[in-house]
Motif scaffolding. Structure first.
Motif, short mmCIF file in Angstrom:
data_model
loop_
_atom_site.label_atom_id
_atom_site.label_comp_id
_atom_site.label_asym_id
_atom_site.label_seq_id
_atom_site.Cartn_x
_atom_site.Cartn_y
_atom_site.Cartn_z
N ASN A 173 1.70 -19.10 0.31
CA ASN A 173 1.10 -18.32 1.26
C ASN A 173 1.68 -17.75 1.80
OD1 ASN A 173 -0.10 -17.72 3.91
ND2 ASN A 173 0.29 -19.99 5.17
N PRO A 174 1.72 -15.96 1.06
CA PRO A 174 2.50 -14.82 1.51
C PRO A 174 2.18 -14.74 2.90
CG PRO A 174 0.30 -14.27 0.59
CD PRO A 174 -0.05 -16.04 0.34
N LEU A 175 1.52 -15.32 3.84
CA LEU A 175 1.80 -14.44 4.86
C LEU A 175 3.09 -15.26 5.60
CD1 LEU A 175 -1.71 -15.46 6.32
CD2 LEU A 175 -1.41 -13.22 5.09
N VAL A 176 3.42 -15.88 4.87
CA VAL A 176 4.64 -16.21 5.63
C VAL A 176 5.95 -14.99 5.40
CG1 VAL A 176 6.71 -18.03 5.05
CG2 VAL A 176 4.83 -18.83 5.22
N GLY A 177 5.82 -14.06 4.09
CA GLY A 177 6.15 -12.91 4.15
C GLY A 177 6.78 -11.88 4.82
N PHE A 178 5.60 -12.15 5.76
CA PHE A 178 5.01 -11.39 6.73
C PHE A 178 6.16 -10.89 7.75
CE2 PHE A 178 1.94 -9.50 3.62
CZ PHE A 178 1.71 -8.83 3.73
N LYS A 179 6.73 -9.78 8.55
CA LYS A 179 6.89 -9.68 9.41
C LYS A 179 6.25 -9.98 10.84
CE LYS A 179 10.36 -6.53 8.51
NZ LYS A 179 10.39 -4.48 8.57
N GLN A 180 4.93 -10.21 11.15
CA GLN A 180 4.63 -9.98 12.20
C GLN A 180 4.01 -11.95 12.05
OE1 GLN A 180 3.99 -7.73 10.21
NE2 GLN A 180 1.59 -7.41 8.94
N PRO A 212 0.97 -1.31 0.09
CA PRO A 212 0.16 -0.02 0.09
C PRO A 212 0.90 1.11 -0.19
CG PRO A 212 -0.38 -1.30 2.28
CD PRO A 212 0.60 -1.99 1.05
N SER A 213 0.88 1.71 -0.81
CA SER A 213 2.44 2.77 -1.00
C SER A 213 1.35 4.25 -0.46
CB SER A 213 2.82 3.26 -2.91
OG SER A 213 1.29 3.63 -3.80
N ALA A 214 0.16 4.31 -0.42
CA ALA A 214 -0.12 5.35 -0.07
C ALA A 214 0.03 5.38 1.47
CB ALA A 214 -2.31 5.37 -0.33
N SER A 215 0.87 4.42 2.54
CA SER A 215 0.93 5.22 3.59
C SER A 215 2.45 4.51 3.48
CB SER A 215 0.65 3.25 4.49
OG SER A 215 1.11 2.53 4.02
N GLY A 216 3.06 5.01 1.90
CA GLY A 216 4.84 4.67 2.59
C GLY A 216 5.28 3.95 1.83
N VAL A 217 4.47 2.39 1.71
CA VAL A 217 4.80 0.66 2.16
C VAL A 217 5.38 0.51 0.40
CG1 VAL A 217 4.35 -1.11 2.54
CG2 VAL A 217 3.84 0.22 3.98
N ALA A 218 6.73 -0.04 0.16
CA ALA A 218 7.35 -0.15 -1.19
C ALA A 218 6.48 -1.48 -1.52
CB ALA A 218 8.28 -1.14 -0.57
N ALA A 222 11.14 -2.15 -3.39
CA ALA A 222 10.42 -3.10 -2.89
C ALA A 222 11.07 -3.57 -1.36
CB ALA A 222 11.39 -4.49 -3.48
N PRO A 223 10.17 -4.25 -0.71
CA PRO A 223 10.81 -4.32 0.49
C PRO A 223 11.41 -5.51 0.34
CG PRO A 223 8.83 -5.16 0.08
CD PRO A 223 9.09 -5.06 -1.70
N PRO A 224 12.36 -5.68 1.89
CA PRO A 224 13.36 -6.22 2.10
C PRO A 224 12.60 -7.84 2.23
CG PRO A 224 13.43 -4.62 4.05
CD PRO A 224 12.50 -4.40 3.13
N GLY A 225 13.64 -9.03 1.48
CA GLY A 225 13.63 -10.01 1.67
C GLY A 225 12.55 -10.21 0.10
N SER A 226 12.59 -9.26 -1.24
CA SER A 226 12.08 -9.45 -2.28
C SER A 226 13.50 -10.09 -2.90
CB SER A 226 11.86 -8.24 -2.75
OG SER A 226 9.81 -7.62 -2.46
N ARG A 227 13.32 -10.07 -4.06
CA ARG A 227 14.50 -10.30 -5.29
C ARG A 227 14.60 -9.20 -5.90
NH1 ARG A 227 12.48 -16.34 -7.96
NH2 ARG A 227 12.37 -17.75 -6.43
N GLU A 228 15.61 -9.26 -6.42
CA GLU A 228 15.98 -8.23 -6.72
C GLU A 228 15.04 -7.48 -7.63
OE1 GLU A 228 19.31 -6.22 -9.95
OE2 GLU A 228 19.47 -8.34 -8.81
N ALA A 230 5.49 -5.22 6.30
CA ALA A 230 5.27 -5.01 7.46
C ALA A 230 3.83 -4.68 7.16
CB ALA A 230 5.89 -3.51 7.59
N TRP A 231 3.51 -4.59 6.07
CA TRP A 231 1.58 -4.25 6.06
C TRP A 231 0.38 -4.89 6.75
CZ3 TRP A 231 4.64 -4.85 1.24
CH2 TRP A 231 3.54 -5.94 0.21
N THR A 232 -0.34 -4.54 7.09
CA THR A 232 -1.50 -4.70 7.49
C THR A 232 -2.14 -5.83 6.22
OG1 THR A 232 -2.08 -3.42 9.04
CG2 THR A 232 -3.97 -5.04 8.90
N THR A 233 -2.45 -7.56 6.85
CA THR A 233 -2.81 -8.56 5.99
C THR A 233 -4.52 -8.83 6.28
OG1 THR A 233 -2.85 -9.74 7.41
CG2 THR A 233 -0.83 -9.91 6.53
N TYR A 234 -5.87 -9.10 5.50
CA TYR A 234 -6.37 -8.81 5.70
C TYR A 234 -7.23 -10.20 6.67
CZ TYR A 234 -11.49 -8.79 4.98
OH TYR A 234 -13.12 -8.39 4.71
#
Length: 698
Positions: A213-220, A162-168, A369-375, A185-189
């Motif tokens: 399962n993309p939730l595995v990729g979230f810090k929280q 969600p780029s509107a909140s400054g997230v990559a 891009a956020p950390p953890g993404s491929r180049e 780090a953004w909030t998931t559904y």
């Protein structure tokens, strides 16, 4: 299995979406709509008559690999290893190159020759049977022109960042599951559901097919599991999920293991039998059953779908209250011919190739891009999506009957259906997607779900998926036909019951001799926004212009015809076969009337008619000729119009179920022509496009 599901009546306590108590979402892997369902009767498949024009007079089915034309070809399981067809490239850059800003003329050059391969019913017996029993969506697109992870992020969070909140933003995969300090780090559904008190659960073994399962990729989520392991003696990454994990952190319902003691599917079955099925559930199939080319196959995915439906119908009182959504994350590299609805691309001069009534800034690749993404590739302003069509089945007691739904949807539509049912809003979904993608409710009949007759289906034998897979693996890949042996793909004839759609589009074109210009006016009187694609057939090398017109809004744009001696040839494509074609010259010949003839059209849904206003702006009489190219067999009609006058000509369409394909020309005005095609919506359910199977409505 399917017969049992059809026989269970829907919960009809309120006659509304409130009767849905459970939503189960199974997202499979890497198949396009044409690849799976292009040959199916009654959907917008290989019989589509209004497609992207390609250079050299080629049809959209004649794609170039740089050396030869490659046409869609049947991956016939009787001729080779069709079930185990190889995968294709499917990352951001090659996907964008194949799409080519909507020109789509060299698909196999970027995606390999076998990306043009497709299946028929024989290779997909379960998928076809489910479509014949319930509802197939033939305008459901993946959310991003790219691969698995960013597309799945749209399903689980409404966005790829969600780029509107400054997230990559994410356009490629992540490198690894990562550490708790890394990731998105953004909030998931699921977190929003938890905050609202709506029960949810993900059935998944992260040790098998973790990327689905993309939730595995979230810090929280990572941090919650790391804390659990650190504070629970004897716990490991393979510790089976139990309710104590949920008590420790609700996020563990998204990433904690359900293996190895019992498969995720077995846990799902047990929860149903025990009355523990959550209000919202996501199923992540094991790698062998996810339908991804190479590790899996269509027949294995079909088996898995059967098992899911068997589990849900084991308790009729559960199935009567459940919606099962089966969709696919992206198309791999497999071809689909429908141009994806997308915001305008950037033109060569940096301007916009088209217009939009809503802001599209967050839909452009301008975010790191956020950390953890491929180049990630360089930020270049290309649009994220939508991507190609992918298969989508809506399986429930409220969607029985073999329907087709042709409203435009994408992965955010699934969240919006959950919004409608449970009232939990996802702010990550962009304004553009909310304008263009529906919320899936048009695929259901909540008011009278048990009144319609049920389809009569042939018996479907239980498939031994592993035996079919083993047999296929003994064969060589199905060979690409020689170029001179290729034949156009065929779609089986027939129509399907079709849901009414929220579209009411008006598009008119007018020439301006004084300005050497042609202007198209777009108006949307419907309740859903739409994307309209305009291809300049005199300049197919140019990026096609795209127009997003929100419900209740208007746009207009102009083409300079001066460099083409006044000539124009504009080919417009929209949802559900909507088509307009304007061709002719904006200039008048010496001695001719100074004002060219004009045509405008308005809809009369109550009478199911189109009313054409034929205007002669000159001072000499002229004769318009209107006819029908499909659906009707009436002779063309001549309509004389005196100079300076307007005459109305009406085309009534009740016998045609609202479908029309009407050309209009002017006698003696070579090249001055209009063409109008599509379906006039009446607000009532009807049938799919009869011309897809070359049938004439009588």
């Amino acid at each position: 299995m399917i017969a049992r599901a059809l026989a269970i009546p829907a919960n009809n306590r309120t006659g509304s979406i409130e009767d849905v108590e459970h939503v189960v979402i199974l997202m499979q892997e890497n198949r396009s709509f044409d690849h799976y369902f292009g040959a199916m009767p009654g959907v917008r498949g290989f019989g589509d008559r209004f497609t992207i024009p390609l250079p050299g007079g080629r049809s959209v089915w004649q794609q170039s690999n740089g050396n030869r034309v490659v046409m869609p070809w049947h991956l016939d399981a009787g001729r080779g290893n069709a079930q185990r067809a190889d995968g294709t490239p499917h990352t951001w850059n090659d996907a964008q190159d194949a799409w080519d800003n909507g020109r789509m003329s060299q698909w196999p050059l970027h995606k390999r020759d076998h990306s043009m391969g497709y299946y028929k019913r024989a290779e997909l017996p379960v998928h076809y049977a489910l479509a014949d029993a319930f509802t197939v969506c033939d305008a459901y697109h993946c959310s991003l022109i790219g691969g698995t992870n960013p597309d799945r992020l749209f399903l689980w969070s409404g966005s790829n960042g969600p780029s509107a909140s400054g997230v990559a933003a994410v356009v490629n995969e992540w490198d690894s599951p990562g550490t708790p300090a890394e990731g998105y780090a953004w909030t998931t559904y699921p977190e929003r559901l938890e905050q609202a008190g709506i029960s949810w659960k993900v059935y998944h073994n992260p040790a098998d097919n973790f990327t689905d399962n993309p939730l595995v990729g979230f810090k929280q989520y990572r941090a919650a599991f790391a804390r659990y392991l650190a504070r629970t003696p004897g716990a490991t990454a393979l510790t089976p999920y139990d309710e104590s994990m949920e008590a420790f952190s609700p996020l563990l319902k998204g990433v904690a293991n359900t293996m190895p003691d019992a498969a995720a599917l077995d846990t799902f079955k047990a929860d149903i039998l025990a009355g523990r099925l959550a209000q919202v559930s996501w199923l992540v199939a094991p790698e062998a059953y996810c339908e991804h080319p190479d590790p899996s196959s269509p027949v294995q995915g079909g088996w898995y779908m059967q098992e899911v439906l068997n589990a849900l119908t084991a308790r009729p009182e559960v199935w009567s209250r459940t919606v099962l959504i089966v969709n696919f994350d992206e198309n791999d590299g497999f071809f689909d011919h429908v141009p994806p609805p997308a915001p305008p691309s950037l033109a060569a001069d940096g301007g916009s190739a088209g217009l939009s009534t809503c802001d599209v800034g967050v839909e452009r690749y301008t975010h790191a891009a956020p950390p953890g993404s491929r180049e990630q590739p360089a930020l270049d302003g290309r649009v994220y999506g939508m991507g190609p069509r992918v298969p989508m089945l809506v399986i429930s007691p409220w969607s029985r009957g073999g329907w087709v739904n042709s409203q435009v949807f994408d992965h955010t539509s699934v969240i919006r259906f959950l919004e409608r049912r449970f009232g939990v809003i996802e702010p990550n979904i962009s304004a553009w997607r909310r304008a263009v993608a529906g919320d899936l409710t048009s695929a259901f009949d909540f008011a009278n779900p048990n009144a319609a007759p049920l389809p009569v289906l042939p018996a479907l034998a239980r498939i031994d998926a592993e035996a079919v897979r083993a047999q296929q693996e003994q064969l060589a890949q199905v060979a690409l036909p020689a170029e001179d042996a290729q034949v156009p793909p065929e779609q089986a004839p027939g129509v399907r019951p079709s849901r009414t759609l929220p579209y009411a589009l008006d598009v008119d074109g007018r020439a301006d001799p004084s300005g050497d210009a042609f202007t198209i006016e777009f108006a949307n009187a419907g309740t859903a926004g739409a994307v309209l694609h305009v291809y300049d057939r005199l300049h197919l090398d140019r990026i096609p212009r795209r127009y997003t017109v929100e419900a209740g809004k208007r746009l207009a744009d102009t083409w300079d015809t001066g460099a083409d001696a006044g000539l124009y040839d504009l080919w417009l494509l929209g949802p559900n076969g909507f088509h307009r074609h304007f061709s002719g010259s904006a200039r008048t010949a010496p001695g001719a009337d100074p004002a060219p003839p004009q045509v405008r059209v308005r809809r009369d849904p109550a009478a199911l008619a189109l009313i054409f206003s034929l205007t002669n702006g000159g001072n000499k009489p002229c004769t318009f000729v209107g006819g029908h190219l499909a659906y009707q067999r009436h002779a063309a009609q001549s309509i004389a119009v005196a100079g300076g006058q307007t005459v109305e000509w009406q085309a009534r369409l009740p016998r045609e179920h609202g479908w029309y394909d009407i050309p209009i020309a002017v006698e003696g005005a070579a090249g001055c022509a209009w063409r109008y095609a599509g379906r006039l919506e009446s607000g009532r359910d009807d049938i799919s496009d009869p011309a897809l199977g070359q049938q004439t409505v009588r």
